[in-house]
Write a protein that holds these residues in place. Structure first.
Motif, PDB file in Angstrom:
ATOM      1  N   LEU A 214      45.124  20.680  55.460  1.00  0.00           N
ATOM      2  CA  LEU A 214      45.804  21.908  55.060  1.00  0.00           C
ATOM      3  C   LEU A 214      46.289  22.694  56.274  1.00  0.00           C
ATOM      4  N   ALA A 215      45.422  22.817  57.276  1.00  0.00           N
ATOM      5  CA  ALA A 215      45.790  23.577  58.474  1.00  0.00           C
ATOM      6  C   ALA A 215      46.954  22.924  59.204  1.00  0.00           C
ATOM      7  N   VAL A 216      46.919  21.601  59.326  1.00  0.00           N
ATOM      8  CA  VAL A 216      48.000  20.903  60.025  1.00  0.00           C
ATOM      9  C   VAL A 216      49.295  20.985  59.228  1.00  0.00           C
ATOM     10  N   ARG A 217      49.204  20.898  57.913  1.00  0.00           N
ATOM     11  CA  ARG A 217      50.401  21.010  57.081  1.00  0.00           C
ATOM     12  C   ARG A 217      51.075  22.360  57.269  1.00  0.00           C
ATOM     13  N   ILE A 218      50.275  23.412  57.371  1.00  0.00           N
ATOM     14  CA  ILE A 218      50.844  24.758  57.475  1.00  0.00           C
ATOM     15  C   ILE A 218      51.320  25.063  58.891  1.00  0.00           C
ATOM     16  N   THR A 219      50.513  24.703  59.882  1.00  0.00           N
ATOM     17  CA  THR A 219      50.810  25.119  61.259  1.00  0.00           C
ATOM     18  C   THR A 219      51.568  24.066  62.064  1.00  0.00           C
ATOM     19  N   ASN A 220      51.568  22.808  61.569  1.00  0.00           N
ATOM     20  CA  ASN A 220      52.169  21.698  62.319  1.00  0.00           C
ATOM     21  C   ASN A 220      51.492  21.542  63.689  1.00  0.00           C
ATOM     22  N   PHE A 246      20.522  20.964  49.303  1.00  0.00           N
ATOM     23  CA  PHE A 246      20.810  22.158  48.499  1.00  0.00           C
ATOM     24  C   PHE A 246      21.851  21.803  47.435  1.00  0.00           C
ATOM     25  N   ALA A 247      21.385  21.102  46.401  1.00  0.00           N
ATOM     26  CA  ALA A 247      22.270  20.556  45.382  1.00  0.00           C
ATOM     27  C   ALA A 247      22.613  21.586  44.321  1.00  0.00           C
ATOM     28  N   ASP A 248      23.136  22.721  44.753  1.00  0.00           N
ATOM     29  CA  ASP A 248      23.606  23.753  43.839  1.00  0.00           C
ATOM     30  C   ASP A 248      25.030  23.419  43.410  1.00  0.00           C
ATOM     31  N   HIS A 249      25.557  24.177  42.441  1.00  0.00           N
ATOM     32  CA  HIS A 249      26.894  23.855  41.928  1.00  0.00           C
ATOM     33  C   HIS A 249      28.014  24.317  42.845  1.00  0.00           C
ATOM     34  N   HIS A 250      27.757  25.280  43.735  1.00  0.00           N
ATOM     35  CA  HIS A 250      28.838  25.817  44.555  1.00  0.00           C
ATOM     36  C   HIS A 250      29.454  24.741  45.453  1.00  0.00           C
ATOM     37  N   ALA A 251      28.632  23.880  46.027  1.00  0.00           N
ATOM     38  CA  ALA A 251      29.160  22.848  46.919  1.00  0.00           C
ATOM     39  C   ALA A 251      30.162  21.956  46.197  1.00  0.00           C
ATOM     40  N   PHE A 252      29.983  21.778  44.895  1.00  0.00           N
ATOM     41  CA  PHE A 252      30.885  20.943  44.123  1.00  0.00           C
ATOM     42  C   PHE A 252      32.259  21.587  43.972  1.00  0.00           C
ATOM     43  N   ASP A 253      32.315  22.919  44.089  1.00  0.00           N
ATOM     44  CA  ASP A 253      33.583  23.638  43.914  1.00  0.00           C
ATOM     45  C   ASP A 253      34.497  23.516  45.129  1.00  0.00           C
ATOM     46  N   TYR A 254      33.926  23.397  46.321  1.00  0.00           N
ATOM     47  CA  TYR A 254      34.716  23.538  47.548  1.00  0.00           C
ATOM     48  C   TYR A 254      35.805  22.471  47.715  1.00  0.00           C
ATOM     49  N   PRO A 255      35.532  21.186  47.501  1.00  0.00           N
ATOM     50  CA  PRO A 255      36.624  20.208  47.648  1.00  0.00           C
ATOM     51  C   PRO A 255      37.769  20.439  46.674  1.00  0.00           C
ATOM     52  N   TRP A 256      37.459  20.855  45.449  1.00  0.00           N
ATOM     53  CA  TRP A 256      38.537  21.119  44.485  1.00  0.00           C
ATOM     54  C   TRP A 256      39.438  22.246  44.976  1.00  0.00           C
ATOM     55  N   LEU A 257      38.833  23.238  45.614  1.00  0.00           N
ATOM     56  CA  LEU A 257      39.637  24.339  46.153  1.00  0.00           C
ATOM     57  C   LEU A 257      40.597  23.846  47.226  1.00  0.00           C
ATOM     58  N   GLY A 258      40.069  23.072  48.165  1.00  0.00           N
ATOM     59  CA  GLY A 258      40.912  22.554  49.240  1.00  0.00           C
ATOM     60  C   GLY A 258      42.007  21.656  48.709  1.00  0.00           C
ATOM     61  N   LEU A 259      41.680  20.812  47.729  1.00  0.00           N
ATOM     62  CA  LEU A 259      42.658  19.895  47.155  1.00  0.00           C
ATOM     63  C   LEU A 259      43.770  20.657  46.440  1.00  0.00           C
ATOM     64  N   THR A 260      43.396  21.646  45.644  1.00  0.00           N
ATOM     65  CA  THR A 260      44.376  22.432  44.894  1.00  0.00           C
ATOM     66  C   THR A 260      45.281  23.215  45.832  1.00  0.00           C
ATOM     67  N   ALA A 261      44.693  23.855  46.833  1.00  0.00           N
ATOM     68  CA  ALA A 261      45.488  24.642  47.773  1.00  0.00           C
ATOM     69  C   ALA A 261      46.457  23.754  48.551  1.00  0.00           C
ATOM     70  N   PHE A 262      46.000  22.578  48.984  1.00  0.00           N
ATOM     71  CA  PHE A 262      46.878  21.680  49.729  1.00  0.00           C
ATOM     72  C   PHE A 262      48.056  21.226  48.868  1.00  0.00           C
ATOM     73  N   ALA A 263      47.768  20.815  47.630  1.00  0.00           N
ATOM     74  CA  ALA A 263      48.844  20.391  46.735  1.00  0.00           C
ATOM     75  C   ALA A 263      49.850  21.512  46.515  1.00  0.00           C
ATOM     76  N   LEU A 264      49.366  22.729  46.375  1.00  0.00           N
ATOM     77  CA  LEU A 264      50.250  23.861  46.143  1.00  0.00           C
ATOM     78  C   LEU A 264      51.119  24.147  47.367  1.00  0.00           C
ATOM     79  N   VAL A 265      50.534  24.018  48.556  1.00  0.00           N
ATOM     80  CA  VAL A 265      51.319  24.216  49.785  1.00  0.00           C
ATOM     81  C   VAL A 265      52.441  23.187  49.871  1.00  0.00           C
TER      82      VAL A 265
END
Length: 782
Positions: A214-220, A246-265
């Motif tokens: 994501l960072a490289v896509r935005i900043t080149n 620490f197998a809580d549910h929050h860790a499961f959310d983070y990759p989806w966030l990065g994937l969605t944001a990258f696709a949107l960019v």
């Protein structure tokens, strides 16, 4: 060196020369030949252009660009290969990224840092053959994954039918994914333990990789991507939530966030020049599919998933306004975005109807996002066709939004009320640390969760917001995600991990900018003409960069192990659980006879090891306070003996009453003290070496009975021990008018029975304590 090679290579290696090259190009366009005095650039930059063959000297001693067209294409980021200037559009294509050896090596090193920062606690998770997860809630997911696996004869999705509403309406995709992964390796409880222990680490690495992309896509600029990953490694609020175990549910959310944001960019930066050929490539449709999958995964991963897809709609809304401001048309530009949100709505609803995942309210939010996206795009097209400005579009969007809000509230009144009630959870206040705000005193300050990352990121976030307003939709998406999750984290610190990905991106930009400002790196530019890759610096520069990183990252480095240790199961708690487990096995107890009552924050852990029932801590949360504060130990034991087998007391329970049961057990192992009677139904089974943990089995107790003078005091006393801790255990009673007495004791041993003028002795066996037997004293002397 030919100019075709010189200009692109020069911009890749020295992006700070871009303004100088633009100045020279402008002068060269006005006059064929010129002198150094005609261009407003410094001599160093000019010399570099000449030495690299970009600028050449003419026969009469003046200067000119060797190839203005190639320079122009390089500045515009276009291909400088003149052998074929006609793009092929007959066959869908996709552009694969180039590989830079230095950048790849540095990225691998940065990911290794993330890995070590999440796994250095390996010995605390794997203890004496046990897989000891951190925190309380991970044992909830461990329980349900084991339940699904117990029903499965393999990776058969029908096995998920065992999941209750609490899971299917909570984190169904997470539990299903962890179960599926465990099944790939055998699916037994040990494998499940390994999968749950390591999944947060996998999430951290995947999130870091997506952050880099994501960072490289935005900043080149690959340097910014690597710096962002390194800074993410030491954001405490992200590190402890993705730490090993620490197998809580929050860790499961983070990759989806990065994937969605990258696709949107990707989607919002395609077609910015109104060229429609990009629609014939695979890139927009792959990105649209990725966006749809990301939205689906985000919503099905957590009951609050709809909060996490809101930045998608907000980004599209603001992008249409920015497009109007920049004079870009929205006619075709948003087709793949609409397709992506529509795919997310379809997939989510199908899984809701077919598998029963989530409520209709939650499952319908992607549909609402899709409808909103279509409405926003159509509004932008209409305003564009009518010749309206960005201000006009903003006004129309506000009015349309208010009307849409009112329509939803009226037509879907019941669903609206439910959504409003769920929103109230954002502003709840209770004893759970993660519901405090980021800047509240209870969360110990943002520095303890973010280190100096936020300090480094905020200026870049403000700068990116300005760039976004000027037409940079890639920075717009990043800024929207960062500001949105910073806002949520300000309300509840549980969202710090979601903010971390985007905060790290801006902090990475800030770090490279700061390094360039003090001449430790090449400058960063707004839009490099070509991909900027890191060079391997000399030893002195490496040392200076490491020192700079330590300055900005040191606080996070210190706080990461602190925050991680706070969620880990310490030795005392684990040893307590193991000892109770062994005692329960020796006595052949079954659930709920061996239920462990403790503070709710560790209750699932204790019960997982002792009886395997770690579904809920509700009973502990409702009853532990009454246990700790009761002044009627026997009455409490009698009323709970069919539900509770063991109780755990620790040194952090705020009870100051000497007559309270907690005080009697923790301070005196149930023995009588001056003014406070002893207890006879709580048999100590464990005491940690430092005394911070003590565990007791609730037993009927052995009843010592005998005779003495009427209406006199009788004291029974023995020396008992537990876990190498020796203590004196006393109980006292009064004989009745016939001289009879009976006193219940919780410890086996040789008891001395003292009256006013007599001494007796009696031996109490362990079986008598556990089975509630009577023991009659024998007179020793008069």
């Amino acid at each position: 060196m030919s100019e075709e090679i010189g200009a692109p290579t020069l911009l890749e290696e020295r992006p700070e020369l871009e303004p100088a090259l633009e100045t020279v190009l402008a002068v060269d366009a006005e006059t064929k030949e010129w002198t150094f005095d005609d261009v407003a650039i410094d001599s160093g930059a000019f010399g570099e252009l000449v030495s690299r063959g970009v600028v050449e000297k003419t026969d009469d001693g003046q200067y000119q660009l060797a190839n203005p067209d190639t320079v122009r294409r390089a500045l515009n980021g276009e291909s400088t290969d003149e052998t074929d200037t006609t793009p092929s559009i007959s066959t869908p294509t996709i552009a694969w990224p180039t590989v830079n050896t230095s950048a790849t090596g540095m990225l691998v090193g940065a990911l290794a840092v993330v890995f070590v920062a999440r796994t250095y606690i390996l010995g605390s998770i794997y203890r004496n053959g046990d897989i000891v997860l951190s925190g309380n809630d991970p044992y909830y997911y461990r329980y349900w994954v084991e339940q699904v696996a117990a029903q499965a004869g393999g990776a058969d999705l029908s096995s998920l039918a065992v999941l209750p509403d609490a899971v299917t309406k909570g984190e169904p995709l997470m539990v299903a994914t962890l179960w599926w992964l465990a099944e790939l390796f055998g699916g037994n409880p040990d494998i499940i333990g390994h999968v749950l222990a390591w999944y947060p680490v996998g999430s951290a690495l995947l999130s870091a990789l997506l952050l880099y992309v994501l960072a490289v896509r935005i900043t080149n600029d690959r340097r910014i991507g690597i710096a962002s990953v390194l800074l993410l490694a030491f954001i405490p609020g992200h590190a402890f939530r993705t730490s090993l175990g620490f197998a809580d549910h929050h860790a499961f959310d983070y990759p989806w966030l990065g994937l969605t944001a990258f696709a949107l960019v990707v989607l919002l930066t395609l077609g910015e020049d109104d060229d429609t050929t990009w629609l014939r490539t695979l890139t927009p449709w792959l990105a649209a599919g990725t966006l749809g999958i990301g939205i689906t995964g985000q919503v099905l991963s957590w009951e609050a998933g709809p909060l996490l897809i809101a930045p998608v709609g907000l980004s599209v809304l603001l992008a249409t306004i920015v497009d109007r401001h920049a004079g870009r048309s929205a006619t075709l530009r948003y087709i793949p975005v609409v397709v992506g949100t529509g795919l997310g709505a379809l997939l989510t609803w199908l899984l809701h109807t077919e598998a029963g995942w989530h409520t209709s309210l939650v499952a319908s939010t992607p549909t609402l996002l899709f409808v909103g996206t279509v409405g926003v795009v159509l509004t932008a097209i209409a305003v564009d066709q009518l010749g309206g400005t960005a201000k006009h579009l903003l006004a129309v969007d506000v009015v349309a939004g208010l009307l849409g809000f009112g329509l939803v509230r009226t037509v879907f009144a019941e669903q609206f009320a439910e959504a409003l009630a769920r929103t109230d959870a954002l502003f709840r206040t209770d004893a759970i640390a993660e519901v405090y705000g980021l800047f509240s005193t209870e969360s110990f300050g943002f520095l303890f969760l973010l280190g100096f990352t936020l300090v480094l990121a905020l200026p870049a976030m403000l700068w990116a917001s300005r760039l976004a307003s000027e037409g940079r939709t890639d920075w717009l998406v990043a800024a929207v995600y960062a500001w949105y999750f910073l806002g949520l984290a300000t309300i509840q610190v549980r969202f710090v991990g979601e903010f971390a990905t985007f905060g790290a991106l801006f902090a990475g930009y800030g770090f490279v900018y700061l390094a360039a400002h003090i001449d430790l790196a090449r400058p960063v530019t707004t839009r490099p003409a070509s991909l900027v890759s890191p060079n391997i610096p000399d030893t002195r520069t490496i040392g200076a960069l490491v020192a700079l990183f330590l300055i900005v990252g040191s606080f996070g480095m210190l706080q990461t192990p602190v925050k991680t240790s706070q969620v880990m199961t310490d030795d005392g708690a684990h040893d307590t659980a193991v000892t109770i487990e062994n005692d329960s096995a020796e006595r052949a107890l079954e659930y709920p006879q061996n239920y462990v009552l403790s503070q709710w924050s560790h209750n699932r852990m204790y019960n997982y090891f002792v009886n395997g029932e770690s579904r809920s801590y509700g009973y502990a949360r409702s009853n532990y306070a009454s246990f700790a504060t009761t002044t009627d130990p026997q009455g409490w034991a009698n009323s709970h003996q069919n539900r509770v087998g063991y109780v755990v007391v620790t040194d952090d329970i705020p009870v100051n009453d000497s007559a309270a049961l907690y005080t009697r057990l923790y301070e005196n192992f149930g023995s009588r003290t001056d003014g406070v009677a002893g207890v006879g139904q709580y048999h100590p089974v464990y005491a940690s070496p430092d005394g911070s943990y003590k565990a007791f089995a609730i037993v009927p107790g052995a009843t010592i009975q005998g005779t003495a003078a009427p209406n006199t005091t009788v004291t029974v006393s023995t020396t008992a021990s537990v876990s190498d801790t020796t203590f004196t255990y006393d109980r006292q009673t009064v004989t009745d008018q016939n001289g009879r007495f009976a006193v219940t004791v919780a410890n086996p041993g040789e008891y001395d029975v003292q009256t006013a003028n007599s001494s007796y002795t009696v031996s109490v066996a362990e079986t008598a304590v556990y089975q509630g037997q009577n023991v009659t004293v024998q007179q020793k002397q008069s």
